[in-house]
Each structure stands twice: as C-alpha cells, then as structure tokens.
Design a protein around this motif. Structure first.
Motif, PDB file in Angstrom:
ATOM      1  N   ASN A 162     -16.525  48.645  16.800  1.00 36.96           N
ATOM      2  CA  ASN A 162     -16.020  47.903  17.961  1.00 36.96           C
ATOM      3  C   ASN A 162     -16.611  46.497  18.028  1.00 36.96           C
ATOM      4  O   ASN A 162     -15.927  45.544  18.416  1.00 36.96           O
ATOM      5  N   GLY A 163     -17.871  46.371  17.642  1.00 40.68           N
ATOM      6  CA  GLY A 163     -18.508  45.055  17.621  1.00 40.68           C
ATOM      7  C   GLY A 163     -17.929  44.164  16.548  1.00 40.68           C
ATOM      8  O   GLY A 163     -17.749  42.954  16.751  1.00 40.68           O
ATOM      9  N   VAL A 164     -17.611  44.741  15.385  1.00 36.08           N
ATOM     10  CA  VAL A 164     -17.014  43.962  14.300  1.00 36.08           C
ATOM     11  C   VAL A 164     -15.623  43.479  14.705  1.00 36.08           C
ATOM     12  O   VAL A 164     -15.242  42.342  14.417  1.00 36.08           O
ATOM     13  N   VAL A 165     -14.862  44.351  15.363  1.00 37.17           N
ATOM     14  CA  VAL A 165     -13.531  43.965  15.840  1.00 37.17           C
ATOM     15  C   VAL A 165     -13.636  42.764  16.780  1.00 37.17           C
ATOM     16  O   VAL A 165     -12.891  41.784  16.660  1.00 37.17           O
ATOM     17  N   TRP A 166     -14.577  42.840  17.727  1.00 39.14           N
ATOM     18  CA  TRP A 166     -14.721  41.746  18.684  1.00 39.14           C
ATOM     19  C   TRP A 166     -15.148  40.460  17.990  1.00 39.14           C
ATOM     20  O   TRP A 166     -14.608  39.376  18.286  1.00 39.14           O
ATOM     21  N   LEU A 167     -16.090  40.547  17.048  1.00 42.81           N
ATOM     22  CA  LEU A 167     -16.534  39.356  16.329  1.00 42.81           C
ATOM     23  C   LEU A 167     -15.386  38.726  15.545  1.00 42.81           C
ATOM     24  O   LEU A 167     -15.226  37.501  15.524  1.00 42.81           O
ATOM     25  N   ARG A 168     -14.595  39.559  14.905  1.00 42.51           N
ATOM     26  CA  ARG A 168     -13.455  39.054  14.144  1.00 42.51           C
ATOM     27  C   ARG A 168     -12.489  38.298  15.041  1.00 42.51           C
ATOM     28  O   ARG A 168     -12.093  37.172  14.748  1.00 42.51           O
ATOM     29  N   LEU A 169     -12.104  38.916  16.148  1.00 42.91           N
ATOM     30  CA  LEU A 169     -11.120  38.310  17.030  1.00 42.91           C
ATOM     31  C   LEU A 169     -11.680  37.101  17.774  1.00 42.91           C
ATOM     32  O   LEU A 169     -10.981  36.103  17.970  1.00 42.91           O
ATOM     33  N   ALA A 170     -12.944  37.189  18.198  1.00 42.52           N
ATOM     34  CA  ALA A 170     -13.549  36.069  18.917  1.00 42.52           C
ATOM     35  C   ALA A 170     -13.673  34.841  18.020  1.00 42.52           C
ATOM     36  O   ALA A 170     -13.389  33.708  18.439  1.00 42.52           O
ATOM     37  N   THR A 171     -14.080  35.053  16.761  1.00 36.93           N
ATOM     38  CA  THR A 171     -14.205  33.938  15.822  1.00 36.93           C
ATOM     39  C   THR A 171     -12.858  33.280  15.578  1.00 36.93           C
ATOM     40  O   THR A 171     -12.720  32.049  15.644  1.00 36.93           O
ATOM     41  N   SER A 172     -11.863  34.098  15.286  1.00 35.22           N
ATOM     42  CA  SER A 172     -10.546  33.542  14.990  1.00 35.22           C
ATOM     43  C   SER A 172      -9.951  32.842  16.201  1.00 35.22           C
ATOM     44  O   SER A 172      -9.320  31.789  16.085  1.00 35.22           O
ATOM     45  N   SER A 173     -10.155  33.416  17.393  1.00 38.26           N
ATOM     46  CA  SER A 173      -9.622  32.808  18.604  1.00 38.26           C
ATOM     47  C   SER A 173     -10.258  31.444  18.856  1.00 38.26           C
ATOM     48  O   SER A 173      -9.561  30.468  19.187  1.00 38.26           O
ATOM     49  N   LEU A 174     -11.572  31.362  18.694  1.00 41.59           N
ATOM     50  CA  LEU A 174     -12.276  30.091  18.910  1.00 41.59           C
ATOM     51  C   LEU A 174     -11.768  29.028  17.951  1.00 41.59           C
ATOM     52  O   LEU A 174     -11.460  27.896  18.346  1.00 41.59           O
ATOM     53  N   VAL A 175     -11.677  29.374  16.666  1.00 36.52           N
ATOM     54  CA  VAL A 175     -11.229  28.413  15.665  1.00 36.52           C
ATOM     55  C   VAL A 175      -9.798  27.960  15.929  1.00 36.52           C
ATOM     56  O   VAL A 175      -9.473  26.768  15.889  1.00 36.52           O
ATOM     57  N   LEU A 176      -8.925  28.914  16.227  1.00 42.37           N
ATOM     58  CA  LEU A 176      -7.520  28.583  16.435  1.00 42.37           C
ATOM     59  C   LEU A 176      -7.299  27.759  17.699  1.00 42.37           C
ATOM     60  O   LEU A 176      -6.470  26.838  17.711  1.00 42.37           O
ATOM     61  N   MET A 177      -8.021  28.060  18.778  1.00 39.54           N
ATOM     62  CA  MET A 177      -7.867  27.288  20.017  1.00 39.54           C
ATOM     63  C   MET A 177      -8.350  25.850  19.820  1.00 39.54           C
ATOM     64  O   MET A 177      -7.723  24.898  20.312  1.00 39.54           O
ATOM     65  N   LEU A 178      -9.462  25.667  19.102  1.00 37.94           N
ATOM     66  CA  LEU A 178      -9.956  24.318  18.840  1.00 37.94           C
ATOM     67  C   LEU A 178      -9.033  23.559  17.897  1.00 37.94           C
ATOM     68  O   LEU A 178      -8.853  22.338  18.032  1.00 37.94           O
ATOM     69  N   TRP A 179      -8.469  24.269  16.951  1.00 40.48           N
ATOM     70  CA  TRP A 179      -7.591  23.651  15.959  1.00 40.48           C
ATOM     71  C   TRP A 179      -6.233  23.295  16.576  1.00 40.48           C
ATOM     72  O   TRP A 179      -5.752  22.170  16.457  1.00 40.48           O
ATOM     73  N   ALA A 180      -5.644  24.241  17.260  1.00 35.45           N
ATOM     74  CA  ALA A 180      -4.278  24.039  17.760  1.00 35.45           C
ATOM     75  C   ALA A 180      -4.241  23.217  19.052  1.00 35.45           C
ATOM     76  O   ALA A 180      -3.328  22.422  19.260  1.00 35.45           O
ATOM     77  N   ARG A 181      -5.234  23.438  19.933  1.00 34.97           N
ATOM     78  CA  ARG A 181      -5.202  22.830  21.262  1.00 34.97           C
ATOM     79  C   ARG A 181      -3.799  22.993  21.854  1.00 34.97           C
ATOM     80  O   ARG A 181      -3.086  22.010  22.106  1.00 34.97           O
ATOM     81  N   PRO A 182      -3.395  24.237  22.047  1.00 40.33           N
ATOM     82  CA  PRO A 182      -1.998  24.512  22.425  1.00 40.33           C
ATOM     83  C   PRO A 182      -1.578  23.865  23.742  1.00 40.33           C
ATOM     84  O   PRO A 182      -2.368  23.758  24.687  1.00 40.33           O
ATOM     85  N   HIS A 183      -0.336  23.429  23.782  1.00 36.43           N
ATOM     86  CA  HIS A 183       0.242  22.858  24.990  1.00 36.43           C
ATOM     87  C   HIS A 183       0.754  24.012  25.856  1.00 36.43           C
ATOM     88  O   HIS A 183       1.684  24.717  25.477  1.00 36.43           O
ATOM     89  N   LEU A 184       0.155  24.183  27.024  1.00 37.57           N
ATOM     90  CA  LEU A 184       0.462  25.338  27.863  1.00 37.57           C
ATOM     91  C   LEU A 184       1.391  25.013  29.021  1.00 37.57           C
ATOM     92  O   LEU A 184       2.016  25.916  29.579  1.00 37.57           O
ATOM     93  N   ARG A 185       1.505  23.769  29.385  1.00 34.77           N
ATOM     94  CA  ARG A 185       2.338  23.403  30.526  1.00 34.77           C
ATOM     95  C   ARG A 185       3.825  23.467  30.155  1.00 34.77           C
ATOM     96  O   ARG A 185       4.214  23.157  29.033  1.00 34.77           O
ATOM     97  N   GLY A 186       4.609  23.857  31.131  1.00 37.19           N
ATOM     98  CA  GLY A 186       6.050  23.862  30.935  1.00 37.19           C
ATOM     99  C   GLY A 186       6.576  25.058  30.155  1.00 37.19           C
ATOM    100  O   GLY A 186       7.752  25.082  29.786  1.00 37.19           O
ATOM    101  N   ARG A 187       5.736  26.037  29.933  1.00 45.40           N
ATOM    102  CA  ARG A 187       6.159  27.219  29.190  1.00 45.40           C
ATOM    103  C   ARG A 187       6.954  28.165  30.086  1.00 45.40           C
ATOM    104  O   ARG A 187       6.642  28.325  31.267  1.00 45.40           O
ATOM    105  N   SER A 188       7.961  28.785  29.509  1.00 46.67           N
ATOM    106  CA  SER A 188       8.785  29.722  30.262  1.00 46.67           C
ATOM    107  C   SER A 188       8.108  31.098  30.324  1.00 46.67           C
ATOM    108  O   SER A 188       7.163  31.391  29.576  1.00 46.67           O
ATOM    109  N   ARG A 189       8.607  31.917  31.215  1.00 44.72           N
ATOM    110  CA  ARG A 189       8.093  33.283  31.337  1.00 44.72           C
ATOM    111  C   ARG A 189       8.261  34.032  30.020  1.00 44.72           C
ATOM    112  O   ARG A 189       7.384  34.804  29.620  1.00 44.72           O
ATOM    113  N   GLU A 190       9.387  33.809  29.337  1.00 41.64           N
ATOM    114  CA  GLU A 190       9.641  34.484  28.056  1.00 41.64           C
ATOM    115  C   GLU A 190       8.634  34.047  26.997  1.00 41.64           C
ATOM    116  O   GLU A 190       8.191  34.869  26.177  1.00 41.64           O
ATOM    117  N   ASP A 191       8.261  32.770  27.005  1.00 40.02           N
ATOM    118  CA  ASP A 191       7.255  32.283  26.052  1.00 40.02           C
ATOM    119  C   ASP A 191       5.942  33.040  26.221  1.00 40.02           C
ATOM    120  O   ASP A 191       5.320  33.475  25.244  1.00 40.02           O
TER     121      ASP A 191
END
Length: 281
Positions: free
Chosen positions: A30-59
């Motif tokens: 369970n700890g390895v799963v969390w480390l894997r997902l937390a690492t990837s999430s951090l890297v992807l959020m910093l890399w993508a800096r996703p645009h969240l405004r104006g998104r539809s409910r379906e998005d």
C-alpha cells in the motif's frame, strides 16, 4: 509513431514493477502504491500546469473516472505482485484488455491475433502451480481496472489538451488511495532509500507509460491498442527475471513467443491501414 509510444510505455511500466517488488521488503505494498501515484501526480501537475477554469461537467467526470481506474489498477496489481510472480500477475491482469480486443475486432483474421495472444496468456499463466488465490483475484481486479483505464484514457485525451487530463486524473488517484497510508508504518515512508526508489517507480511506472499511451490513443484504435498490450506478460516476465530474479520455464518462453507474434501481427495490420472499430466509450 503511436505504436512506438505504446512499446515505450510497456517497457517502462514493467521495469518499474520490478523495482516496486524490490521495495516490498522495506515497505508494505500500500505504501509503494501511494509513493508511485504521489510521485507521478507531483511531476505531472508541475509539468502540465493544467488549465482548470471553464471545464464542463463532462470533462471533470471523465477525469475522475480515469483517476479511479488508475488508482484501482495500481492497488490491485501491487497487491497481486506481493503474492504471486510479476509475470503471472500481469498475465492474469491482461484478461481485461484482451476482452476489449476481442470485442473490438470484427474480422476473423483480426480475431486470430487475439486467439494467439490468449494462447500465450494461458501457457504463461498455467505454468506455475499453487498460486495464491487472493493474488489471482487481485490480478483480475487490476485487469478490470485496466480495461476501464484504456477506455477512460481515450476519452480523456479527446476532452483535455496535452497531458492536462492525465495530471488531474493522477491527483484524483492519489486522493483515493491516500487512506491506505493508515495501514503503513510512517517510519518506512521517511527512509531515504524507500523514497528514492519509490520516486523511480513512479516515474517508470506512471509518468512515462501513461503519457506515452495517452498520446498514442489519440490516433490508435482501442482494439489495436489492446492487442499490442499483449506484450505486457512477456515484458513483465523479463522484468521479473532481470530485476527480481524470477526464473522462466521453457513453456513460458513459448508463451512469450505467442504474445510477441500476436503483437507483431497487430502492428502489421495497423501499418497496412486496417483499423478495427474503436470501442464505444
């Protein structure tokens, strides 16, 4: 180009699986799963800096569904790894995308590649006896989540620019699996070696393959993608051999040949312009 991205993702995710299994001696799955997902999430959020405004409910619904599939797939397969060999676990997990491929193909010639891949799965999966039943069930769960991942990934790629949807989905997955940390010794998470290997697992098993596959699924039919993923059991068995030291029996090498041949057949069909119907999402 799309086929090459899929192959890159396959190799990366199974190498990450091997390193993840090495970590089980230091920290609970369970700890390895969390480390894997937390690492990837951090890297992807910093890399993508996703645009969240104006998104539809379906998005948002698509991204949340994608994140739920990522979380369930990671949790299920890591629980399986802790109980049965990597190659066998991924072989059983492959039932999910194999079913998608069988549904998507319409012509008998295309179905033949699915049947050949199925033969390889059976040979690889039934070589080892006395498998932990719970490990098998976890692999089946991961396979079902993998099917959802394939469909959700394609839908996310159509609604979100670049890797924005992937980054948001990864954050959703982290939030969903975070309660699992209650079952993990917090001292293990503070170990420098565990953190470094966990970060490597996150990059190899999530950032590289998910980004590559998300890009590939923008142009590659879901059914063709499913058959190409027949390489997963072979790659997993090789990762188990090289990284963890899990040996292969002769019949398992025959199984690897079957799944490789099936993948080559699917690749040639794609290059020839033969595209099975895309599975509805």
């Amino acid at each position: 180009m799309a086929i090459g991205l899929v192959l890159l993702g396959i190799g990366s995710v199974q190498l990450g699986a091997g390193f993840a299994k090495l970590l089980f001696d230091d920290i609970a799955p369970n700890g390895v799963v969390w480390l894997r997902l937390a690492t990837s999430s951090l890297v992807l959020m910093l890399w993508a800096r996703p645009h969240l405004r104006g998104r539809s409910r379906e998005d948002w619904l698509v991204a949340v569904r994608y994140g739920a599939c990522l979380g369930a797939m990671n949790w299920g397969i890591y629980q399986s790894f802790s109980r049965i060999p990597i190659g066998v676990a991924v072989t059983i997990e492959f039932i999910g995308p194999l079913v998608l491929a069988a549904i998507g193909f319409r012509r008998p010639r295309d179905l033949a590649w699915v049947l050949l891949a199925a033969l390889g799965v059976l040979l690889l999966g039934f070589e080892r006896g006395h498998l932990d039943p719970l490990g098998i069930l976890y692999a089946v769960l991961a396979g079902a989540a993998w099917s959802g991942y394939i469909l959700s990934s394609a839908a996310t790629g159509r609604r979100w620019e670049g890797i924005d949807g992937l980054a948001v989905a990864s954050l959703v997955a982290v939030l969903l699996v975070s309660p699992l940390l209650l079952t993990v010794d917090t001292a293990d998470l503070a170990d420098q070696r565990v953190l470094l290997l966990g970060a490597a697992v996150g990059l190899l098993s999530s950032v590289v393959p998910y980004s590559a596959e998300l890009a590939a699924l923008r142009t590659l039919p879901a059914a063709t993608f499913g058959v190409l993923m027949s390489l997963e059991p072979a790659a997993a068995a090789l990762a188990g051999l090289v990284v963890v030291g899990e040996s292969l029996a002769p019949v398992q090498w025959v199984a690897i040949g079957c799944v490789v041949a099936a993948s080559v057949g699917a690749t040639r069909a794609t290059r020839a312009g033969v595209h099975p119907d895309v599975i509805p999402t």
